[in-house]
Design an enzyme around this catalytic site. Structure first.
Site, PDB file in Angstrom:
ATOM      1  N   GLY A 100     -25.387   2.683   3.994  1.00 60.67           N
ATOM      2  CA  GLY A 100     -24.545   3.184   2.729  1.00 60.67           C
ATOM      3  C   GLY A 100     -24.766   2.964   1.232  1.00 60.67           C
ATOM      4  CB  VAL A 101     -27.239   3.353  -1.186  1.00 61.66           C
ATOM      5  CG1 VAL A 101     -27.955   2.190  -0.565  1.00 61.66           C
ATOM      6  CG2 VAL A 101     -27.689   4.628  -0.655  1.00 61.66           C
ATOM      7  N   GLY A 102     -23.680   3.799  -1.619  1.00 60.61           N
ATOM      8  CA  GLY A 102     -22.605   4.478  -2.700  1.00 60.61           C
ATOM      9  C   GLY A 102     -22.241   3.382  -3.697  1.00 60.61           C
ATOM     10  CG  HIS A 103     -18.800   4.002  -6.202  1.00 56.24           C
ATOM     11  ND1 HIS A 103     -18.686   5.165  -5.451  1.00 56.24           N
ATOM     12  CD2 HIS A 103     -18.947   4.469  -7.560  1.00 56.24           C
ATOM     13  CE1 HIS A 103     -18.260   6.188  -6.530  1.00 56.24           C
ATOM     14  NE2 HIS A 103     -18.561   5.809  -7.798  1.00 56.24           N
ATOM     15  CB  VAL A 104     -19.912  -1.505  -2.796  1.00 61.59           C
ATOM     16  CG1 VAL A 104     -19.984  -2.688  -2.508  1.00 61.59           C
ATOM     17  CG2 VAL A 104     -18.327  -1.110  -3.059  1.00 61.59           C
ATOM     18  CE  LYS A 115      -4.542   0.669   0.735  1.00 59.76           C
ATOM     19  NZ  LYS A 115      -5.548   0.140   0.289  1.00 59.76           N
TER      20      LYS A 115
HETATM   21  P1  NAD Z   1     -18.702   5.080  -1.581  1.00 63.94           P
HETATM   22  O1  NAD Z   1     -18.010   6.407  -1.236  1.00 63.94           O
HETATM   23  O2  NAD Z   1     -19.054   5.282  -2.825  1.00 63.94           O
HETATM   24  O3  NAD Z   1     -20.180   4.992  -0.971  1.00 63.94           O
HETATM   25  C1  NAD Z   1     -20.315   5.083   0.606  1.00 63.94           C
HETATM   26  C2  NAD Z   1     -21.686   5.763   0.749  1.00 63.94           C
HETATM   27  O4  NAD Z   1     -21.951   5.618   2.239  1.00 63.94           O
HETATM   28  C3  NAD Z   1     -21.827   7.189   0.688  1.00 63.94           C
HETATM   29  O5  NAD Z   1     -22.961   7.070  -0.454  1.00 63.94           O
HETATM   30  C4  NAD Z   1     -21.859   7.823   1.980  1.00 63.94           C
HETATM   31  O6  NAD Z   1     -22.918   9.102   1.725  1.00 63.94           O
HETATM   32  C5  NAD Z   1     -22.552   6.633   3.052  1.00 63.94           C
HETATM   33  N1  NAD Z   1     -22.173   7.074   4.201  1.00 63.94           N
HETATM   34  C6  NAD Z   1     -21.235   7.616   4.777  1.00 63.94           C
HETATM   35  N2  NAD Z   1     -21.553   7.748   6.008  1.00 63.94           N
HETATM   36  C7  NAD Z   1     -22.658   6.995   6.296  1.00 63.94           C
HETATM   37  C8  NAD Z   1     -23.378   6.532   7.528  1.00 63.94           C
HETATM   38  N3  NAD Z   1     -23.015   7.306   8.701  1.00 63.94           N
HETATM   39  N4  NAD Z   1     -24.613   6.042   7.448  1.00 63.94           N
HETATM   40  C9  NAD Z   1     -25.084   5.579   6.168  1.00 63.94           C
HETATM   41  N5  NAD Z   1     -24.225   6.049   4.916  1.00 63.94           N
HETATM   42  C10 NAD Z   1     -23.359   6.737   5.192  1.00 63.94           C
HETATM   43  O7  NAD Z   1     -17.986   4.012  -1.021  1.00 63.94           O
HETATM   44  P2  NAD Z   1     -17.793   2.716  -1.771  1.00 63.94           P
HETATM   45  O8  NAD Z   1     -16.775   2.512  -2.907  1.00 63.94           O
HETATM   46  O9  NAD Z   1     -19.405   2.198  -1.935  1.00 63.94           O
HETATM   47  O10 NAD Z   1     -17.220   1.585  -0.477  1.00 63.94           O
HETATM   48  C11 NAD Z   1     -18.258   1.119   0.330  1.00 63.94           C
HETATM   49  C12 NAD Z   1     -17.412   0.740   1.452  1.00 63.94           C
HETATM   50  O11 NAD Z   1     -16.917  -0.586   1.050  1.00 63.94           O
HETATM   51  C13 NAD Z   1     -16.029   1.452   2.121  1.00 63.94           C
HETATM   52  O12 NAD Z   1     -15.862   1.203   3.415  1.00 63.94           O
HETATM   53  C14 NAD Z   1     -14.973   0.994   1.256  1.00 63.94           C
HETATM   54  O13 NAD Z   1     -13.756   0.950   1.971  1.00 63.94           O
HETATM   55  C15 NAD Z   1     -15.205  -0.627   1.208  1.00 63.94           C
HETATM   56  N6  NAD Z   1     -14.589  -1.163  -0.068  1.00 63.94           N
HETATM   57  C16 NAD Z   1     -14.994  -0.706  -1.311  1.00 63.94           C
HETATM   58  C17 NAD Z   1     -14.474  -1.342  -2.531  1.00 63.94           C
HETATM   59  C18 NAD Z   1     -14.755  -0.867  -3.820  1.00 63.94           C
HETATM   60  O14 NAD Z   1     -14.380  -1.730  -4.983  1.00 63.94           O
HETATM   61  N7  NAD Z   1     -15.510   0.221  -3.902  1.00 63.94           N
HETATM   62  C19 NAD Z   1     -13.808  -2.411  -2.218  1.00 63.94           C
HETATM   63  C20 NAD Z   1     -13.262  -3.092  -0.850  1.00 63.94           C
HETATM   64  C21 NAD Z   1     -13.986  -2.595   0.073  1.00 63.94           C
END
Ligand code: NAD
Length: 368
Positions: free
Chosen positions: A194-198, A94
């Protein structure tokens, strides 16, 4: 892509650099600085027994160099475990760049960083992490081939999040099989925090299977979009732990399984994408087991992203990446079996399997 717990700066250690490396069993740490571009970075290579180390670069305004070092050592070690358990021929590494990702970035800085990555001759392959975009990685790629997570128009594999979501979904089906006797999620009440990317991609899989999905997010527009698109219910972020649910899917923050939430959580399964869900791995991993909640270790079920990067490195094949991600189902069942046979928490069963693979492959290398 965020992880609030991870974004909080790591607590600095009082040990010297070599003492810290020795404690965490790191192979190599490279400190990089360049006055002309303002670059200050640390690249940590934890273990290359299984292959070149791969892990994203994080840009963060650490309070001190010591804090940045502690963070990069912790994160790179985690990558060794994640890749080992996913069966990848990758080690753990990392990088962190010390600085404000909104103010301190420049093309020159990332190109200089790319030269440092290149100087390691492929021992470390970088990608995106917190504070880093695909555009930044494109600059890095001008100087080195040791990069993953490039956009599709540059021959990369694009956003890994949908693959991560698929792995989480597979882990959830395995957990349902273990806890409820069937891997069907039809009718199961699943709360996606959390309804972001994943998270959104996971909601898609779950609604298609007929799960009763409840979502939560701190951004109202995100909630509105997902509610309208998938016809799901929503709760306020502070009400999450009061909801009666079958499955809790943390997809936003780390450390949401802690002393406070465990007093309230009403679920029988926890499976989600967020990294470091257990605030204290040892203590809360055991507490979850004692409560009869089945916890699928985060670094096991969220490995889809690193699997996708791996395939980008060896020659991208989407079908192969998805098939290997699908196998998270079988690995999750294997971890549950080991956990119940040995009477140990699931996180520990997962750690042990990851360590065993590194050790076994390491032994085969003695013969060269
Ligand atoms: P993202 O930033 O796209 O989505 C995260 C979402 O969580 C956002 O919509 C944000 O508004 C919401 N959020 C933040 N605080 C919150 C709370 N207190 N309550 C409810 N929602 C809240 O991130 P992502 O890429 O979707 O990743 C989500 C998690 O998965 C992260 O912890 C990341 O480290 C982990 N992760 C992601 C990947 C990947 O491929 N993207 C891979 C491994 C792990």
């Amino acid at each position: 892509m965020i992880d609030m717990k991870e974004q909080k700066s790591a607590t600095a250690s009082s040990l010297s650099v070599l003492e810290q490396m020795s404690k965490t069993d790191h192979e190599q740490v490279l400190f990089c600085q360049d006055q002309a571009t303002g670059l200050k970075a640390i690249i940590a290579i934890h273990n290359t027994t299984l292959g070149p180390s791969l892990g994203g670069t994080r840009m963060w305004q650490y309070a001190s160099e010591a804090e940045a070092l502690t963070d990069v050592l912790r994160l790179s070690r985690g990558m060794t475990y994640k890749s080992s358990l996913a069966g990848l021929n990758l080690g753990g590494g990392k990088a962190v760049i010390i600085g404000d990702s909104r103010k301190d970035k420049s093309e020159a800085m990332f190109r200089r960083f790319g030269q440092f990555v290149d100087s390691l001759g492929g021992k470390y392959i970088t990608a995106e992490d917190v504070g880093i975009t695909t555009r930044d990685i494109e600059f890095v790629a001008e100087e080195t081939d040791h990069v993953a997570g490039l956009p599709e128009y540059r021959g990369g594999s694009g956003d890994p999040s949908p693959v991560t979501a698929y792995g989480v979904y597979m882990g959830m089906k395995a957990a349902a099989h273990q806890q409820y006797g069937s891997d069907s999620l039809n009718g199961k009440k699943v709360l996606v925090q959390g309804v972001g990317h994943v998270g959104e991609a996971l909601v898609d899989y779950l609604t298609q299977e007929g799960a009763k999905v409840i979502i939560s997010d701190i951004y109202e527009d995100r909630v509105k979009d997902v509610v309208n698109k998938y016809m799901v219910e929503a709760v306020n972020p502070d009400e999450v732990y009061d909801v009666d649910m079958d499955i809790y899917a943390p997809c936003a923050l780390g450390a949401t399984i802690n002393d406070e939430t465990l007093k309230k959580l009403k679920c029988s399964v926890i499976v989600g994408a967020a990294n470091n869900q257990l605030a204290d791995e040892e203590r809360h991993g055991k507490a979850v087991m004692d409560l009869g909640i089945l916890y699928a270790p985060d670094f096991l079920v969220n490995a889809g992203g690193i699997i996708n990067c791996y395939w980008e490195v060896i020659g991208y094949n989407r079908d192969a990446a998805m098939a290997q991600t699908e196998d998270i189902y079988n690995t999750t069942l294997k971890i549950f079996k080991r956990s119940s046979e040995l009477g140990i928490p699931t996180y520990l069963a997962a750690n042990q399997l990851a360590e065993q693979r590194v050790e076994a492959i390491g032994k085969t290398k003695q013969y060269f």
